[in-house]
Scaffold this active site. Structure first.
Site, PDB file in Angstrom:
ATOM      1  N   SER A 189       0.858  -1.193   0.000  1.00  0.00           N
ATOM      2  CA  SER A 189       0.000   0.000   0.000  1.00  0.00           C
ATOM      3  C   SER A 189       0.880   1.225   0.000  1.00  0.00           C
ATOM      4  O   SER A 189       1.980   1.217   0.565  1.00  0.00           O
ATOM      5  CB  SER A 189      -0.881   0.026   1.247  1.00  0.00           C
ATOM      6  OG  SER A 189      -1.475   1.310   1.378  1.00  0.00           O
ATOM      7  N   TYR A 215      -0.966  -1.134  10.058  1.00  0.00           N
ATOM      8  CA  TYR A 215      -1.181  -1.449   8.642  1.00  0.00           C
ATOM      9  C   TYR A 215       0.048  -1.054   7.819  1.00  0.00           C
ATOM     10  O   TYR A 215       0.545  -1.841   7.011  1.00  0.00           O
ATOM     11  CB  TYR A 215      -2.427  -0.708   8.162  1.00  0.00           C
ATOM     12  CG  TYR A 215      -2.833  -0.942   6.725  1.00  0.00           C
ATOM     13  CD1 TYR A 215      -3.644  -2.022   6.385  1.00  0.00           C
ATOM     14  CD2 TYR A 215      -2.447  -0.065   5.725  1.00  0.00           C
ATOM     15  CE1 TYR A 215      -4.054  -2.222   5.062  1.00  0.00           C
ATOM     16  CE2 TYR A 215      -2.846  -0.260   4.407  1.00  0.00           C
ATOM     17  CZ  TYR A 215      -3.646  -1.339   4.086  1.00  0.00           C
ATOM     18  OH  TYR A 215      -4.042  -1.522   2.773  1.00  0.00           O
TER      19      TYR A 215
HETATM   20  N1  LIG Z   1      -8.775  -0.401  -1.386  1.00  0.00           N
HETATM   21  C1  LIG Z   1      -7.685   0.298  -1.189  1.00  0.00           C
HETATM   22  O1  LIG Z   1      -7.698   1.529  -1.166  1.00  0.00           O
HETATM   23  C2  LIG Z   1      -6.360  -0.391  -0.995  1.00  0.00           C
HETATM   24  C3  LIG Z   1      -5.201   0.404  -1.005  1.00  0.00           C
HETATM   25  C4  LIG Z   1      -3.965  -0.195  -0.808  1.00  0.00           C
HETATM   26  C5  LIG Z   1      -3.898  -1.560  -0.606  1.00  0.00           C
HETATM   27  N2  LIG Z   1      -5.029  -2.313  -0.610  1.00  0.00           N
HETATM   28  C6  LIG Z   1      -4.892  -3.746  -0.363  1.00  0.00           C
HETATM   29  O2  LIG Z   1      -5.519  -4.478  -1.393  1.00  0.00           O
HETATM   30  C7  LIG Z   1      -5.975  -5.735  -0.874  1.00  0.00           C
HETATM   31  C8  LIG Z   1      -7.424  -5.956  -1.254  1.00  0.00           C
HETATM   32  O3  LIG Z   1      -8.213  -4.972  -0.595  1.00  0.00           O
HETATM   33  P1  LIG Z   1      -9.692  -4.523  -1.062  1.00  0.00           P
HETATM   34  O4  LIG Z   1      -9.685  -3.048  -1.105  1.00  0.00           O
HETATM   35  O5  LIG Z   1     -10.114  -5.306  -2.243  1.00  0.00           O
HETATM   36  O6  LIG Z   1     -10.515  -4.915   0.270  1.00  0.00           O
HETATM   37  P2  LIG Z   1     -11.701  -5.957   0.525  1.00  0.00           P
HETATM   38  O7  LIG Z   1     -12.051  -5.791   1.964  1.00  0.00           O
HETATM   39  O8  LIG Z   1     -12.769  -5.773  -0.490  1.00  0.00           O
HETATM   40  O9  LIG Z   1     -11.002  -7.350   0.281  1.00  0.00           O
HETATM   41  C9  LIG Z   1     -10.261  -8.027   1.246  1.00  0.00           C
HETATM   42  C10 LIG Z   1     -10.526  -9.511   1.104  1.00  0.00           C
HETATM   43  O10 LIG Z   1      -9.708 -10.215   2.044  1.00  0.00           O
HETATM   44  C11 LIG Z   1     -10.512 -11.174   2.694  1.00  0.00           C
HETATM   45  N3  LIG Z   1      -9.946 -11.442   4.027  1.00  0.00           N
HETATM   46  C12 LIG Z   1      -9.951 -10.617   5.114  1.00  0.00           C
HETATM   47  N4  LIG Z   1      -9.357 -11.231   6.142  1.00  0.00           N
HETATM   48  C13 LIG Z   1      -8.959 -12.445   5.710  1.00  0.00           C
HETATM   49  C14 LIG Z   1      -8.299 -13.550   6.315  1.00  0.00           C
HETATM   50  N5  LIG Z   1      -7.930 -13.514   7.608  1.00  0.00           N
HETATM   51  N6  LIG Z   1      -8.042 -14.649   5.561  1.00  0.00           N
HETATM   52  C15 LIG Z   1      -8.441 -14.703   4.264  1.00  0.00           C
HETATM   53  N7  LIG Z   1      -9.077 -13.703   3.644  1.00  0.00           N
HETATM   54  C16 LIG Z   1      -9.333 -12.589   4.354  1.00  0.00           C
HETATM   55  C17 LIG Z   1     -11.903 -10.558   2.771  1.00  0.00           C
HETATM   56  O11 LIG Z   1     -12.914 -11.518   2.993  1.00  0.00           O
HETATM   57  C18 LIG Z   1     -11.988  -9.886   1.398  1.00  0.00           C
HETATM   58  O12 LIG Z   1     -12.458 -10.781   0.407  1.00  0.00           O
HETATM   59  C19 LIG Z   1      -5.713  -5.686   0.632  1.00  0.00           C
HETATM   60  O13 LIG Z   1      -4.516  -6.355   0.936  1.00  0.00           O
HETATM   61  C20 LIG Z   1      -5.575  -4.206   0.909  1.00  0.00           C
HETATM   62  O14 LIG Z   1      -4.804  -3.944   2.056  1.00  0.00           O
HETATM   63  C21 LIG Z   1      -6.259  -1.751  -0.798  1.00  0.00           C
END
Ligand SMILES: NC(=O)c1ccc[n+]([C@@H]2O[C@H](COP(=O)([O-])OP(=O)(O)OC[C@H]3O[C@@H](n4cnc5c(N)ncnc54)[C@H](O)[C@@H]3O)[C@@H](O)[C@H]2O)c1
Length: 255
Positions: A146, A161
């Site tokens: 991130s 985080y």
């Molecule tokens: N959305 C953003 O702005 C953003 C920015 C930077 C990084 N990210 C990263 O991208 C990735 C995806 O995020 P997203 O925005 O799609 O969020 P999201 O919440 O839609 O997806 C996260 C997924 O991880 C699963 N999950 C959570 N805990 C878990 C566990 N213990 N074991 C297995 N699965 C688990 C959830 O069920 C969900 O399907 C993450 O790693 C997040 O940190 C997102």
């Protein structure tokens, strides 16, 4: 250089949430011929998304439940998926949780929860996936970091985080070095704010505008922006790119 097999599978962790980056990426990759394995703590949703992908794109797809912070569950899910799908060529580590807790309020439980999922989970899935990849001499690992790891927070989540996501970058560089001779590349993607539900629920237009104001482009990102970066980094043609962190962040962090 080892060529990709004609039939190949990508495993995505954290690809079950309806508006998440993982589900959008799984569709995007299936459209481009990848067979899909999904591992998510939401076991039923993982299976549903896999079914929907198989129907829509005519590829093989399967889902399995696992909490990525529990190594035995991750290994069991891989065993289950590997038995049903073609050769695992790629892993994309997307499973993650946010943590908006101010540093002085972080409890040991919160620290361990976030590190357990966002850092240990990347290690457990990667370790199991590369055990299979080295047997074939070819593999691609992409892990979601991130921009908050590079800028010191400043988005929604705070220190735990950021620390876990910075760990993902160091981890990626080191496995890239250790496993390169065995045909495996490892890269990280560092997204800026993306329009999903991870930052405390669906973003309002006002929140989106505020988040976009920090970058050089007039919008926040979409899951498709990240899916396209994943598709490139796991492609056969990206075989000379390793140990990198690709920022897909609208110019929030330039390095
Ligand atoms: N959305 C953003 O702005 C953003 C920015 C930077 C990084 N990210 C990263 O991208 C990735 C995806 O995020 P997203 O925005 O799609 O969020 P999201 O919440 O839609 O997806 C996260 C997924 O991880 C699963 N999950 C959570 N805990 C878990 C566990 N213990 N074991 C297995 N699965 C688990 C959830 O069920 C969900 O399907 C993450 O790693 C997040 O940190 C997102």
């Amino acid at each position: 250089m080892t060529d990709f097999p004609a039939s190949r599978t990508v495993i995505l962790t954290g690809a079950a949430s309806p508006r998440g980056i993982g589900r959008a990426s799984a569709h995007y990759l299936a459209e481009r011929g990848w067979n899909i394995g999904i591992i998510d703590v939401e076991a039923e949703a993982a299976k549903r998304v896999a079914e929907e992908i198989a129907l829509e794109h005519g590829v093989q797809a399967a889902g399995a439940g696992a909490d990525v912070s529990v190594e035995a569950q991750v290994r069991a899910a891989f065993d289950e998926l590997e038995g049903q799908l073609p050769q695992i060529v790629a892993l994309v580590n997307l499973a993650g949780v946010s943590s908006p807790v101010p540093y002085l309020e972080v409890t040991a439980d919160e620290w361990n929860r976030v590190m357990g999922i966002n850092m240990n989970g990347v290690h457990y899935a990667t370790r199991r996936a590369v055990e299979s990849m080295v047997k074939h001499g070819v593999g691609r690992v992409v892990s979601l970091s991130s921009v908050s790891a590079q800028r010191g927070g400043g988005t929604y989540s705070k220190t735990v985080y950021s620390a876990a996501k910075a760990g993902v970058i160091g981890f990626t560089r080191s496995i890239a070095r250790e496993l390169g001779q065995q045909g495996i590349t490892a890269n990280a993607i560092s997204p800026g704010p993306i329009d999903t539900d991870i930052m405390g629920g669906t973003l309002t237009d006002e929140r989106k505008e505020k988040m976009a104001a920090d970058g050089v482009l007039p919008r926040i990102g979409t899951p498709r922006d990240i899916a396209a970066a994943i598709a490139y980094l796991i492609s056969e043609d990206a075989g000379f790119v390793t140990g990198q962190t690709l920022n897909v962040d609208g110019g929030l962090y330039m390095h």
